[in-house]
Design an enzyme around this catalytic site. Structure first.
Site, PDB file in Angstrom:
ATOM      1  N   LEU A   8      -1.420   0.970  14.345  1.00  0.00           N
ATOM      2  CA  LEU A   8      -2.356  -0.147  14.480  1.00  0.00           C
ATOM      3  C   LEU A   8      -2.386  -0.909  13.155  1.00  0.00           C
ATOM      4  O   LEU A   8      -2.690  -0.334  12.110  1.00  0.00           O
ATOM      5  CB  LEU A   8      -3.755   0.375  14.829  1.00  0.00           C
ATOM      6  N   GLY A  11      -4.241  -7.926  10.086  1.00  0.00           N
ATOM      7  CA  GLY A  11      -3.771  -8.994   9.200  1.00  0.00           C
ATOM      8  C   GLY A  11      -2.363  -9.455   9.478  1.00  0.00           C
ATOM      9  O   GLY A  11      -1.598  -9.744   8.549  1.00  0.00           O
ATOM     10  N   CYS A  12      -1.995  -9.578  10.748  1.00  0.00           N
ATOM     11  CA  CYS A  12      -0.593  -9.849  11.101  1.00  0.00           C
ATOM     12  C   CYS A  12      -0.277 -11.328  11.322  1.00  0.00           C
ATOM     13  O   CYS A  12       0.821 -11.662  11.773  1.00  0.00           O
ATOM     14  CB  CYS A  12      -0.212  -9.053  12.347  1.00  0.00           C
ATOM     15  N   SER A  14       0.178 -13.611   9.060  1.00  0.00           N
ATOM     16  CA  SER A  14       1.146 -14.090   8.073  1.00  0.00           C
ATOM     17  C   SER A  14       1.321 -13.040   6.982  1.00  0.00           C
ATOM     18  O   SER A  14       0.693 -11.977   7.008  1.00  0.00           O
ATOM     19  CB  SER A  14       0.668 -15.413   7.450  1.00  0.00           C
ATOM     20  N   GLY A  15       2.174 -13.354   6.017  1.00  0.00           N
ATOM     21  CA  GLY A  15       2.294 -12.546   4.815  1.00  0.00           C
ATOM     22  C   GLY A  15       2.689 -11.103   5.046  1.00  0.00           C
ATOM     23  O   GLY A  15       3.529 -10.785   5.896  1.00  0.00           O
ATOM     24  N   GLY A  17       1.136  -8.484   6.336  1.00  0.00           N
ATOM     25  CA  GLY A  17       0.873  -7.901   7.645  1.00  0.00           C
ATOM     26  C   GLY A  17       1.931  -8.274   8.657  1.00  0.00           C
ATOM     27  O   GLY A  17       2.422  -7.418   9.413  1.00  0.00           O
ATOM     28  N   SER A 144      -5.374  -3.831  -4.164  1.00  0.00           N
ATOM     29  CA  SER A 144      -4.867  -4.821  -5.100  1.00  0.00           C
ATOM     30  C   SER A 144      -4.948  -4.223  -6.498  1.00  0.00           C
ATOM     31  O   SER A 144      -5.716  -3.285  -6.735  1.00  0.00           O
ATOM     32  CB  SER A 144      -5.728  -6.089  -5.020  1.00  0.00           C
ATOM     33  N   TYR A 157     -13.918 -10.887  -5.430  1.00  0.00           N
ATOM     34  CA  TYR A 157     -12.734 -10.299  -4.794  1.00  0.00           C
ATOM     35  C   TYR A 157     -12.494  -8.898  -5.355  1.00  0.00           C
ATOM     36  O   TYR A 157     -12.291  -7.935  -4.604  1.00  0.00           O
ATOM     37  CB  TYR A 157     -11.523 -11.193  -5.037  1.00  0.00           C
TER      38      TYR A 157
END
Length: 290
Positions: A8, A11-12, A14-15, A17, A144, A157
């Protein structure tokens, strides 16, 4: 199908994901069934193109907003009903905003925490009971370098990423007793929509005459510093590393991308007073006198 691992992915759109979902779906040995999730099905075109002929074979696209309990529960229960298991959870969805802290809208602050922190916790809560029952599972979360060390003008962030790092570091000892591997992946800079958005935020601060001159100079210097650095990895390169990490039988808890970034983080974290990291950041935002 029973030999395939059900993955699963969030975040798919773009980028990272998108590239990770596509790599798993296109695995030549067809070892995975990929559930690639997007916030809106209206934004799935790039993902459909990336998956190609593997769509509805080794990959399925589902709508899921991780800030909504009903979306998360619906998707998790649907996947469990159809495939009887979730072997791997990849928490990749994330947002960021860079800017002038003094006047940052509360909605922006809450939005980052709702997706980067609370949404990840919400989804982890939804899959953990199933993984505990099976005594099997992997949860890989993209954090990150800003989840380990503070970065000027990215205070909120970083706070959202620090929080999720603390959550999973606390959860690991229990999870391992159920044979559930938890991994934090900490990338450096990547050329993604998120990075482009953060760069734009900095330019907005630098151009905003309502912001005091000193803060504007910090933003300009940060922009100049970023322009001298190339992104450390492309999203597709990072996706390849993510796949390698999740294929490891006993992955380490923290993995930095690229690995050389780990040396810098380690040196900052080893300095107990915190002054080393602060000094490095001062150099980025304050130009030395000539």
């Amino acid at each position: 199908m029973m030999n395939q691992e059900v993955v699963l992915v969030t975040g798919c759109v773009s980028g990272l994901g998108l590239h990770t979902a596509a790599r798993l779906a296109q695995d030549p040995d067809q070892r995975y069934i990929v559930i690639a999730t997007v916030v809106s099905l209206a934004e799935k075109d790039d993902l459909v193109a990336a998956i190609g002929a593997h769509l509805e074979n080794t990959a399925y696209i589902m709508k899921m907003d991780i800030t909504k309990d009903e979306d998360v529960q619906s998707v998790v229960q649907t996947v469990l009903h159809r495939f009887d298991r979730i072997d791997i959870l990849l928490n990749i969805a994330g947002i960021g905003s860079c800017g002038y802290m003094d006047t940052m809208p509360r909605s922006t602050i809450e939005g980052m925490f709702n997706i980067n922190t609370i949404g990840v916790i919400r989804l982890t809560q939804a899959v953990m009971p199933h993984m505990k029952q099976r005594h099997k599972g992997k949860i890989l979360t993209v954090s990150s370098r800003g989840g380990r060390t503070g970065i000027p003008l990215l205070e909120v962030y970083c706070a959202s990423k620090f929080a999720i790092e603390g959550f999973f570091e606390s959860l690991v000892p229990v999870a391992r007793q159920f044979s559930i591997n938890i991994v934090m992946v900490e990338p450096g800079g990547m050329k993604t929509q998120l990075q482009e958005r953060l760069f734009g935020d900095l330019e907005d601060v630098a151009a905003d005459e309502s912001v005091n001159d000193l803060d504007r100079s910090f933003a300009r210097n940060w922009i100049d510093d970023l322009k001298t650095k190339k992104p450390s990895m492309t999203p597709d390169e990072a996706a390849g590393k993510l796949v390698e990490i999740l294929q490891a039988e006993k992955p380490r808890f923290r993995c930095t991308l690229p690995e050389s970034l780990g040396d810098e983080i380690a040196s900052i974290m080893a300095e107990e007073s915190g002054e080393l990291g602060i000094a490095l950041n001062v150099k980025r935002i304050v130009k030395a006198e000539k």
